[in-house]
Write an enzyme that holds these catalytic residues in place. Structure first.
Site, PDB file in Angstrom:
ATOM      1  N   SER A 230       1.217 -93.772  11.570  1.00 28.47           N
ATOM      2  CA  SER A 230       0.411 -93.005  12.508  1.00 28.47           C
ATOM      3  C   SER A 230       0.589 -91.526  12.210  1.00 28.47           C
ATOM      4  O   SER A 230       1.525 -91.133  11.507  1.00 28.47           O
ATOM      5  CB  SER A 230       0.888 -93.300  13.944  1.00 28.47           C
ATOM      6  OG  SER A 230       0.370 -92.395  14.887  1.00 28.47           O
TER       7      SER A 230
ATOM      8  N   TYR B 204       7.582 -94.723  20.477  1.00 26.13           N
ATOM      9  CA  TYR B 204       6.552 -94.917  19.458  1.00 26.13           C
ATOM     10  C   TYR B 204       6.788 -93.989  18.271  1.00 26.13           C
ATOM     11  O   TYR B 204       6.736 -94.411  17.110  1.00 26.13           O
ATOM     12  CB  TYR B 204       5.187 -94.645  20.097  1.00 26.13           C
ATOM     13  CG  TYR B 204       3.988 -94.965  19.239  1.00 26.13           C
ATOM     14  CD1 TYR B 204       3.409 -96.227  19.271  1.00 26.13           C
ATOM     15  CD2 TYR B 204       3.400 -93.997  18.424  1.00 26.13           C
ATOM     16  CE1 TYR B 204       2.291 -96.528  18.514  1.00 26.13           C
ATOM     17  CE2 TYR B 204       2.285 -94.286  17.661  1.00 26.13           C
ATOM     18  CZ  TYR B 204       1.736 -95.548  17.711  1.00 26.13           C
ATOM     19  OH  TYR B 204       0.627 -95.841  16.946  1.00 26.13           O
TER      20      TYR B 204
END
Length: 287
Positions: free
Chosen positions: A168, A181
């Site tokens: 990401s 995350y």
């Protein structure tokens, strides 16, 4: 700018959206394992690999979603097949079974670690059980999957294969209220490089990093982020999600899936330990 300009419905996947490449290893005798295959990016990746003729083991805890993935591959007339394998990535036995099924279906050469989840909270307020769950699914499970898959990839006639990890923009930098995350994605970048370091050139590791993608996970985040930051949902979309991007359009799951197809193919043979950063300018045009 208004939220009406953004369609927050995940677009339907069609055969025309899929990248199809010629590759000597893309055929029914080759297996790819895809986690998170019941929805979003994982589902699109499973279908995209089946569209390239591969035998795909689609793994997810959501059995109904897996059946939808099988149906979607059929609807797009994919020449390959998707075999659903219900899998709890926090259960080592399930992960072992997932890889064994992949090896039983053909030459296991490819793994796409896509499964992920999100929880929005500051570090001081973050529940440790949520932290443990996120790290188990997004870092420990990919490590175990790689550990189990690597011997099978090495045992093929030429040792050619690749493990692709869904990273990401949050594997490159940090924003507020996503600490677990972000920690997982930074760790996944390290795992990717470790695979490359041990792969002897033929077994490659790479990651895929994108910004915000129209998936169920992303849509569900909007309300949580708005509540955590005390801003409107409109501000989440315009300022948080697309504010820093130069390309003012969210990616589709299929566009991300096509990056895995390219990375696994012969065209990606020099992509080893590296990251496909397809982020619309998020990380390179900071203001």
């Amino acid at each position: 700018m208004s939220t009406e300009e953004f369609d927050l419905t995940e677009p339907a996947l069609t055969a025309d959206d899929l990248l199809v490449l010629e590759d000597p290893h893309f055929g029914p005798g080759t297996t790819a394992v895809v986690t998170g295959a019941a929805s979003g990016i994982g589902q699109a990746t499973a279908v995209a690999l089946a569209a390239n003729g591969l035998t795909v083991v689609g793994a997810d805890i959501d059995e109904d979603g897996l059946e939808e993935t099988v149906d979607l591959a059929d609807e797009t007339d994919a020449p390959g097949t998707v075999h659903p394998v219900p899998t709890d990535l926090t259960d080592d036995g399930d992960v072992e079974t997932m890889i064994e099924v992949g090896a039983d279906q053909g030459d296991l050469r490819y793994v796409a670690n896509v499964a992920g989840m999100q929880h929005i909270a500051s570090i001081s307020e973050f529940p440790m059980e949520k932290y443990d769950l996120l790290l188990d699914i997004m870092l420990r499970a990919p490590f175990l999957t790689a550990k189990l898959a690597i011997p099978y990839i090495r045992a093929t006639d030429d040792g050619v294969g690749a493990i692709g990890n869904m990273s990401s923009v949050h594997g490159h930098y940090a924003t507020q209220d996503k600490p677990a995350y972000i920690t997982a994605k930074h760790g996944l970048e390290g795992l990717t490089r470790s695979i490359a370091a041990e792969g002897e050139g033929t077994l490659r590791g790479f990651s895929v990093s994108v910004g915000y993608v129209l998936t169920p996970l992303m849509v569900n985040q909007i309300e949580d982020t708005a509540e955590e930051r005390g801003i409107s949902e409109r501000e989440v979309v315009e300022d948080v999600m697309l504010g820093q991007a130069r390309t003012k359009e969210m990616m589709t799951p299929t566009e991300v899936a096509n990056l895995f197809v390219f990375g696994f193919s012969r065209h990606g043979k020099h992509l080893n330990g590296g990251d496909l950063l397809w982020d619309g300018g998020y990380t390179t045009t900071y203001e």
